[in-house]
Design a protein around this motif. Sequence first.
Motif, short mmCIF file in Angstrom:
data_model
loop_
_atom_site.label_atom_id
_atom_site.label_comp_id
_atom_site.label_asym_id
_atom_site.label_seq_id
_atom_site.Cartn_x
_atom_site.Cartn_y
_atom_site.Cartn_z
N ARG A 114 8.61 3.70 9.73
CA ARG A 114 7.80 2.60 10.24
C ARG A 114 8.66 1.68 11.12
O ARG A 114 8.22 1.24 12.16
CB ARG A 114 7.19 1.83 9.06
N ARG A 115 9.89 1.39 10.68
CA ARG A 115 10.78 0.54 11.47
C ARG A 115 11.15 1.21 12.78
O ARG A 115 11.26 0.55 13.81
CB ARG A 115 12.04 0.20 10.68
N ASP A 116 11.36 2.53 12.75
CA ASP A 116 11.67 3.25 13.99
C ASP A 116 10.51 3.17 14.97
O ASP A 116 10.71 3.00 16.18
CB ASP A 116 12.01 4.71 13.70
N LEU A 118 14.30 5.74 -9.09
CA LEU A 118 15.12 6.40 -8.07
C LEU A 118 14.24 7.05 -7.00
O LEU A 118 14.46 6.87 -5.80
CB LEU A 118 16.03 7.45 -8.70
N LEU A 119 13.26 7.82 -7.44
CA LEU A 119 12.38 8.50 -6.49
C LEU A 119 11.52 7.52 -5.70
O LEU A 119 11.30 7.71 -4.49
CB LEU A 119 11.51 9.52 -7.22
N LEU A 120 11.03 6.49 -6.36
CA LEU A 120 10.22 5.48 -5.67
C LEU A 120 11.05 4.78 -4.60
O LEU A 120 10.59 4.60 -3.47
CB LEU A 120 9.67 4.47 -6.68
N SER A 121 12.27 4.42 -4.94
CA SER A 121 13.14 3.76 -3.96
C SER A 121 13.45 4.69 -2.79
O SER A 121 13.41 4.27 -1.62
CB SER A 121 14.44 3.32 -4.61
N LEU A 122 13.76 5.92 -3.09
CA LEU A 122 14.12 6.88 -2.05
C LEU A 122 12.94 7.14 -1.11
O LEU A 122 13.08 7.05 0.11
CB LEU A 122 14.60 8.19 -2.67
N LEU A 123 11.79 7.45 -1.68
CA LEU A 123 10.63 7.80 -0.85
C LEU A 123 10.10 6.61 -0.05
O LEU A 123 9.77 6.76 1.13
CB LEU A 123 9.53 8.40 -1.72
N VAL A 147 0.83 -1.21 0.00
CA VAL A 147 0.00 0.00 0.00
C VAL A 147 0.87 1.26 0.00
O VAL A 147 0.59 2.21 -0.74
CB VAL A 147 -0.98 -0.02 1.20
N ILE A 148 1.93 1.26 0.80
CA ILE A 148 2.82 2.43 0.83
C ILE A 148 3.47 2.64 -0.53
O ILE A 148 3.52 3.77 -1.04
CB ILE A 148 3.89 2.27 1.94
N THR A 149 3.93 1.58 -1.15
CA THR A 149 4.52 1.68 -2.48
C THR A 149 3.51 2.17 -3.50
O THR A 149 3.82 3.00 -4.36
CB THR A 149 5.11 0.33 -2.91
N SER A 178 11.80 3.99 0.90
CA SER A 178 12.76 3.64 1.96
C SER A 178 12.68 4.61 3.12
O SER A 178 12.83 4.21 4.28
CB SER A 178 14.18 3.57 1.41
N LEU A 179 12.42 5.88 2.84
CA LEU A 179 12.24 6.84 3.93
C LEU A 179 10.99 6.52 4.75
O LEU A 179 11.01 6.59 5.98
CB LEU A 179 12.15 8.26 3.38
#
Length: 119
Positions: free
Chosen positions: A110-112, A97-102, A8-10, A104-105
Amino acid sequence: MNFLLRIVITAVVAFALSSVLPGIHIDTFWTAIVLSLVLALLNFFLKPILIILTLPITILTLGLFLFVINALIVYFASDLVRGFHVDGFRWALLFSLLLSLLTSLLYKDRRDEEKRDRY
């Protein structure tokens, strides 16, 4: 559950990028969800094979060729998913590039949160 959240986030990020980048076209949000699933499958099955096949050039370019592999996967996904169109390789490269960057941020946030909840 974590996999569905990542899908969903992707999808949300991909749909938002399609409204910002003029060379990327996604018709509906459901198309973005299908695209997200297809990208996950391609990254799981096809990407390792491409990395192994292109290992010499990846080493020669100090890993920068991995960006090209990501763009190729996005470009291939545009052939598989109806309602998703990429105008050219440059747009696929920028989108990946933008999809990977955003994403992953967003996954990092979420992991934090999960680490804080655990302790």
